[in-house]
Scaffold this active site. Structure first.
Site, short mmCIF file in Angstrom:
data_model
loop_
_atom_site.label_atom_id
_atom_site.label_comp_id
_atom_site.label_asym_id
_atom_site.label_seq_id
_atom_site.Cartn_x
_atom_site.Cartn_y
_atom_site.Cartn_z
N ALA A 233 15.76 18.90 -10.22
CA ALA A 233 16.39 18.13 -9.13
C ALA A 233 15.39 17.16 -8.52
O ALA A 233 15.34 15.98 -8.89
CB ALA A 233 16.97 19.08 -8.10
N ARG A 234 14.58 17.63 -7.57
CA ARG A 234 13.58 16.82 -6.91
C ARG A 234 12.33 17.67 -6.67
O ARG A 234 12.42 18.84 -6.32
CB ARG A 234 14.10 16.30 -5.56
CG ARG A 234 15.16 15.22 -5.66
CD ARG A 234 14.57 13.90 -6.16
NE ARG A 234 15.56 12.83 -6.18
CZ ARG A 234 16.35 12.53 -7.21
NH1 ARG A 234 16.27 13.27 -8.32
NH2 ARG A 234 17.20 11.53 -7.15
N GLU A 263 5.39 11.13 -8.36
CA GLU A 263 5.60 10.75 -9.77
C GLU A 263 5.23 9.27 -9.98
O GLU A 263 5.71 8.42 -9.24
CB GLU A 263 7.06 10.99 -10.16
CG GLU A 263 7.46 12.45 -10.08
CD GLU A 263 8.94 12.69 -10.29
OE1 GLU A 263 9.34 13.84 -10.46
OE2 GLU A 263 9.72 11.70 -10.27
N HIS A 285 10.15 14.11 -15.85
CA HIS A 285 11.37 13.62 -15.19
C HIS A 285 12.32 12.96 -16.20
O HIS A 285 12.78 11.83 -16.04
CB HIS A 285 11.03 12.62 -14.07
CG HIS A 285 12.11 12.52 -13.03
ND1 HIS A 285 11.85 12.34 -11.70
CD2 HIS A 285 13.47 12.57 -13.13
CE1 HIS A 285 12.99 12.27 -11.02
NE2 HIS A 285 13.98 12.41 -11.88
N VAL A 286 12.61 13.71 -17.26
CA VAL A 286 13.48 13.19 -18.32
C VAL A 286 14.74 14.01 -18.51
O VAL A 286 15.51 13.76 -19.45
CB VAL A 286 12.71 13.10 -19.66
CG1 VAL A 286 11.63 12.03 -19.60
CG2 VAL A 286 12.11 14.45 -20.05
#
Length: 318
Positions: A233-234, A263, A285-286
């Site tokens: 998510a985050r 990031e 983050h993919v």
């Protein structure tokens, strides 16, 4: 004529196609945009497209021509939405495009960790199989998903899809009540009960001031089953330093993170320092980024722009 400026086109793969609108326009694309370049690049633009490039109140105040900020993602925390509303600028986002890709990545992380795939792959590369003297070896524990309890934090589209897949694996599913709140209805299990009884906890919540660092040492100390923690998510939803400490203290069994608090990460990010451990998987983050999902996002993004210009705006946040 509309001037459309995409500030960070490189956040979509180069082979993903952006449909050109039929209305008269100029489209300017930048692969990357630094904070000090935003105002100049959006000068005269009526439509800004951004995925992660922030639009601050100061910048927004300097863009009298701007009418729409089309965010090329679901999260809009990079936009000062109050400033946009003050200046009569609409903000749109992308919805529903990741309903397959994020849950599938979530389960890829679960399966890799539960079955110790990283450790076994490393053993094979180091020649352990050849040395074993038999058809298999048992250097690392292997566990099924079936019969395990999955605690899901976040009951939106992605959380619901994760629950569907989990049930197909034969897992028991619990949706966590919002932290600090009770009486939210039959869908929810009390927050502390989810922490105490889950074998795996997966996060699918937005990042807000209320959800930042929702998992930290107090929460990890309540986890009685040394669960895996999965976060697609985050990054800011979890206190990363506390997460490493919990792992070191044996409070949790492993982590699969696709998102970090900053990031790209700095070298001193706590998770980057332990990324080589077999019970730690960090991906860049993919989870959202299957080709199918990216193309769906791009199509919806330009659809948001076209609908706004035609006077029928959709997916409006403010």
């Amino acid at each position: 004529m509309h001037k459309i400026v995409f500030l960070d086109r490189a956040t979509l793969a180069p082979h993903i196609k952006l449909a050109r609108p039929a209305f008269e326009h100029e489209l300017v694309e930048y692969d990357h945009t630094r904070a000090d370049q935003v105002a100049a690049r959006l000068d005269g633009a009526t439509i800004a497209i951004t995925n992660k490039v922030p639009l601050t109140a100061d910048v927004i105040a300097r863009l009298p021509s701007l009418k729409l900020v089309a965010v090329a993602a679901t999260g809009t925390d990079c936009i000062d939405k109050a400033a946009c509303e003050q200046h009569g600028i609409r903000v749109s986002n992308i919805r529903g495009y990741a309903v397959n890709t994020v849950p599938e990545h979530t389960f890829a992380l679960m399966l890799a960790l539960r079955r110790n795939l990283i450790a076994y792959r490393d053993d094979v590369l180091l020649g352990e199989w050849q040395k074993s003297g038999q058809f298999c070896f048992f250097n690392h524990a292997i566990h099924d998903l079936g019969g395990m309890t999955l605690g899901i934090i976040g009951e939106g589209v992605l959380g619901q899809r994760v629950a569907e897949i989990a049930k197909a694996f034969g897992m028991r599913v619990l949706f966590a009540a919002h932290k600090g709140r009770e009486g939210l209805g039959p869908l929810y299990t009390p927050w502390d009960e989810v922490l105490e009884t889950s074998d795996i906890i997966t996060i699918h919540s937005p990042l807000t001031p209320q959800t930042r660092d929702m998992l930290a040492m107090p929460e990890f100390r309540k986890m009685k089953r040394t669960p895996l923690i999965i976060n697609t998510a985050r990054g800011g939803l979890v206190d990363e330093a506390a997460l490493v400490r919990a792992l070191d203290e044996g409070l949790i069994g492993g982590i699969g993170f696709d998102v970090l608090s900053s990031e790209p990460p700095n070298d001193d990010n706590p998770l980057m320092r332990i990324a080589g451990r077999p019970n730690v998987i960090v991906t860049p983050h993919v989870a959202w980024a299957s080709d199918e999902a990216q193309q769906s996002l791009a199509d919806q993004l330009m659809g948001n722009v076209v609908n706004f210009v035609s006077g029928t705006p959709v997916n409006i946040v403010v």
